[in-house]
Structures are given as structure tokens and as C-alpha cells.
Design an enzyme around this catalytic site. Sequence first.
Site: not given
Length: 649
Positions: A172, A430
Site C-alpha cells: 500500500y 488438509k
Amino acid sequence: MLNSLFSPITINKRQLKNRCIVPAMVMNLCEEDGSCTERFAAYHEAKAKGGFAMIITEDFAITNVAGKGHQYIGGLWKDEHIPGFKEYTDRLHKWGALSIVQLHHPGRQIGVIDKDTPWAPSAIPCPFSPDMMPHEMTVAEIKLVVKQFGQAAARAKAAGFDGCELHGAHGYLIEEFMSPYSNKRTDEYGGDLCNRMRFALEIIHEVREQTGPDFIIGYKLSSDEWVSGGLTIEDTKAYVPFLEEAGVDYFGVSVGVYRSGDQIIPSMYTDHGWIANNAKEVKSVASVPVYAIGRINDTRVANAIIKSGKADMVAMGRQSIADPETPNKAKAGCFTDIRTCVGCLHGCDANVNLEKSGTCELNPIIGHESEAEYQTVMTDSPKNVLVIGAGPAGLEAAIGAAKRGHHVTVYDKDRWAGGKYRLASVPPCKGELGAFIVWQMHELKKLNVPVILNTPVTKELVDSVKPDVVIAATGTTPVVPKKIPGYDKDIVVLGTDVLSGKANTGHNVVVIGGGHAGAETANHIASYMKNVTIVELQEDIAMDEVDTPRNGLLADLKKNGVRICTSTAVQEIKDHSVVVSGKVNQEIECDTVVISIGHTPNTALADELKNAGYDVRIIGDAVSVGLVGPAVRAGYLTCLLYTSDAADE
């Protein structure tokens, strides 16, 4: 226990009761004009009540001119914002939490919601949105933005915030000036590090002048931008002492810019605490507190990071969404009571990127904390509730019904609870998904709800139980491509059978179906050093997965050597091969063919019970095949709304 994590710490004369903090995470819960809402306040208050010592609000805009990266973030660009956020900070302070506002300017990473031309130090587009050419800021405009940061901080102080965090990370505006990756100026704001720091230093001085010595000023930084020509950890260590000297009271250590966005919000494919060592490096050159961030979803890991000297505080962002009460539960030693974030990013990051309100796949109340229809109220007329199916939807429905005072029993035909969601935990990276099922089972144990496994449910069993309400969370049936010649040969197995351990494969495997379930199944098989080929009719694979975990999956598939044949159809399955055509025209030799092309809702028993006169509520994948979030929400709401007293009457 966890003495390091639960010891106090002081930042600029303000004491935090522990080292657990909530970092800034956009959830799009404010009004479009930047005003506070009840949803925003209640969402954060739950975390303060849950024991977090410092809560940093997300991406507050300092201007409404090219200053918003998301549509429904908070703002402090006008005095009218102050009263609403004063009520918000009062609510956090009631629970002993410090309230910090993150002041933010998106720069060239403005996104698609702001119609203004983005501002940046140099006229170079963000690679994430290359068609959007930014306006190259003049010195006068730089001075204006510096003043706007200070004015926003002054409004924050008037609104009761204990401090502000300057967003100098993730590519940013502040970081754009700091980094040679995005700053190509040759005036006093570009070139040498002294000049590239100038914008940040001027903002820090302006904020301090506007707010006084006791207002906390934090600074979030990307310690490594992970792009060619960007800032590295050594660059960061060089400028940190200058920012501290200017008045920064703490540092938050992150990584990445939009071009390396997978690093900013890491998924399940990222290691726990993966950039804690970067925090340690920053801490080595700073004398003010430093917080670590990045896939920290376990308080025991957080405690170890602090105890080992890598950081002074730990930000548990997505974990605070999955379970806002994480600190209180951990401090009490009730670790099994904690609902753990699995890093799926489906409810939080994916929704926000679509400019929707953030949610959580595992916690249906997030974003609805104060809404009446989401509250658990005890019933005056308890019912006997039979839940068929111990997947996430069925278990969540059972939890909700039991908490309302209904008498609940859960049945499932399988040996293990969890349904397809448990199978989804089998492929590489997972494994944490199973923790959610364990948490649900633990909740039911506390509620004395029997979960009877290894027991197929029939109409005769239901007749013997005589329930008042049947909740059918009966899941799905795998699709079998019967139009393909050879679909029923001995070498053909279902993907669910492979993941459940009911079927093994040979060394050379063809997986038919490249959705994210098929791709993950292929990755699971390939992780055992087998030769795997995915055949997918679409132009790409795993397109039904959100970007960051998808990128992790694709990287793992590449590492495991999986061959991917897209825009390719299976013409025939033979005894030892598969014939394909399309983008790839070949007869692929194989020992095993794995079918993973989707599922259809399984409602046969529910329909039979309905026809027999039972009050049946069908939920989860049995209604519409999808992700776990909608299934969990359906289970939660079924027992709050449809077994309500009004419905009972």
C-alpha cells in the site's frame, strides 16, 4: 500454562493483559460511507470479550478520494465518523481490550471499487491490476496525504482509540514509497533509503504532533516483499530503527505485496508461524515490542514463539474469526473447546474479495453476533430430534438443537464422523480439517448427545426411535460416468474410496475429474511417489477453489510431478489404459482409474420418511452440493429457526 503468552506487556504506558492480539483483517462490515455499524462493533466486541488484549481494526480510510481499497471499510476522514466509533471503543474497553485503528491508504492497489484514479509515488501500475495506471503524486499531494493521516489519527483519539497502526505493509501507499520496487522518483521522496523513508517519517511525526505523546503509534511492515527488486528482510532491518526513533511504539511484521499476495493471507498450504523468524530479525534491531503474524492458529505455538524470543506479541487473525474466545479457553486450559481455523479462506478472504461481508466456514455466527435470529434461546417444548448423518451439517444441527434443550440423537452409517469433510482432510496440507469434526464431536459429548456410528439408518430404525423431527444430513452420492465405455472395469475406483482407504491404487494412475476434489485426490496419490495424470474436460483444474489455496494446491501438484491434461475428454477405459482426446490425444497406460467428477444429493431416505408422514428437514449437501460453510450454516440455522417455539406450535 502458557505463561509467556498470558503475561502482561506495556506499549507506550498502556498495559496489555496478555500477548494475544487481533491484527487488521478486512471484513466489509461498515457502511459504504465509512460509518460504524452494529455488525462491525459486535464482531470485534466478541473478540474483546473472548480475551484478546489488543484489537486492531482493519484498513480505515483517511480520505474518500482514491483512498478506499474495499467498499465497506471504516473511515476517519470526517468528524461525523467519531461518535459511532466512540461507542465501538467503549464496548472494547469494557472487556479490558486496547483498541487500535489501522490507518490505511491503498495507493496503486486501490482495487476495483473506487472510481478515482489511484495515487502512487510513480506512474507504474500494480501488477495485480496492470490496466489501472496510477496518478504520480506531486509534492503538494504528498504533503496533503501526510496531513490526512494526522487528522485521521486525531479523530481516532477523539473516538476513544488507544492508538493507531500505520499500514506500511502489503504494497500500500506507505510501502510503495519505501520500496524501490514501486518508487522510481528522483526527488526528495525517491532514490536513496533516506528519501524513500521520508514519507513514512513525515506521517509518524504528523500523527505524533496531532495526538500527543501518550497515543500509541504502531507500524505494520512487509519484512520481505517477495518480488524481484523489492524490499528484503535486510532492507527492513535497516529502516526500522529510523521509524522507531521517529516515534513508533510497536512493529507488526508481515510479508508480501499484491503481486505476492499468497504470502499476505496464507492458506492451509503454508506452515504454522512461517514468518516468525522475520519478526525475530526485526526484534533484533528494535527496542519496542514486535508482534508476529502468519498462520498462527494455536495458542501453544503462539506461546512458543514468545518464549523463544522471536516476538513480544502474537497476532492470531483468522483464528480469532474461527473462535473469538480462543484466549479465554486457552488460559483455562480448555484446548479441546477451541474451534481451530483451518486456513481455507473461503468465508473470510474469498467473500471480501467479492466485496461481500466476511464470514467463517466453521463459525456461522461471525458477522451476525448481535442478530436476534442467530441467538440460542432455550425452547419451552423440547422435541425428540433424530439427526441422520454425522457430517458437518448434521453435527452442527445436533449441537444447535441440544443447546436449545431438545433431545437429540445422531446416527451415521460410517465408522468415522465427518462425511466428505473428513475425506477432504486426507490429501496433503488438509489434515487440520479433521480438527473441526473433532471439535463438533467434543461439543456433543459435553451436551450428552449420543453419536451412533457404524449404523445405517432405515425407515424401520426411525420407526423404532419415533422422533418428532428428523434432520436429514444424508450427504451425497458420487457421480459415475456411465456413458464412458469401461466405467465398470475392475481397474476403476471412486475417489472417495481412495481417500477413505477402501481402495488402493497401482503405481500408474489416471484421475478423471480436475475439480478441486479430483485435484486434491490426485495430489494425495502422487504424494506416495506414484505416477498420476489428471484428465479434465475444462480449460483448467481446481477452478472451484479460491485463489490462495488453489495456488498452493497447484504448486504441490507440480512438486509431486502430476501430469495435467485439460480440455481433454475420456473416450474409453480399457483393461490397462485410458483413451483420451481433445487437447491431448493419447492412450494413457495405467493400473488404476480414479473417478472424481462430482456428487449428487442423496435424498432417498429423506423422501421415504416424508412420504411416511415424518417432519423431515433436509440440510447440507443433501440439498445442494457445495462447500462446508453453507452446510454448517444450514445446520446451525435449522435448529435455531425451524425448531423454534413458533414452529413447534
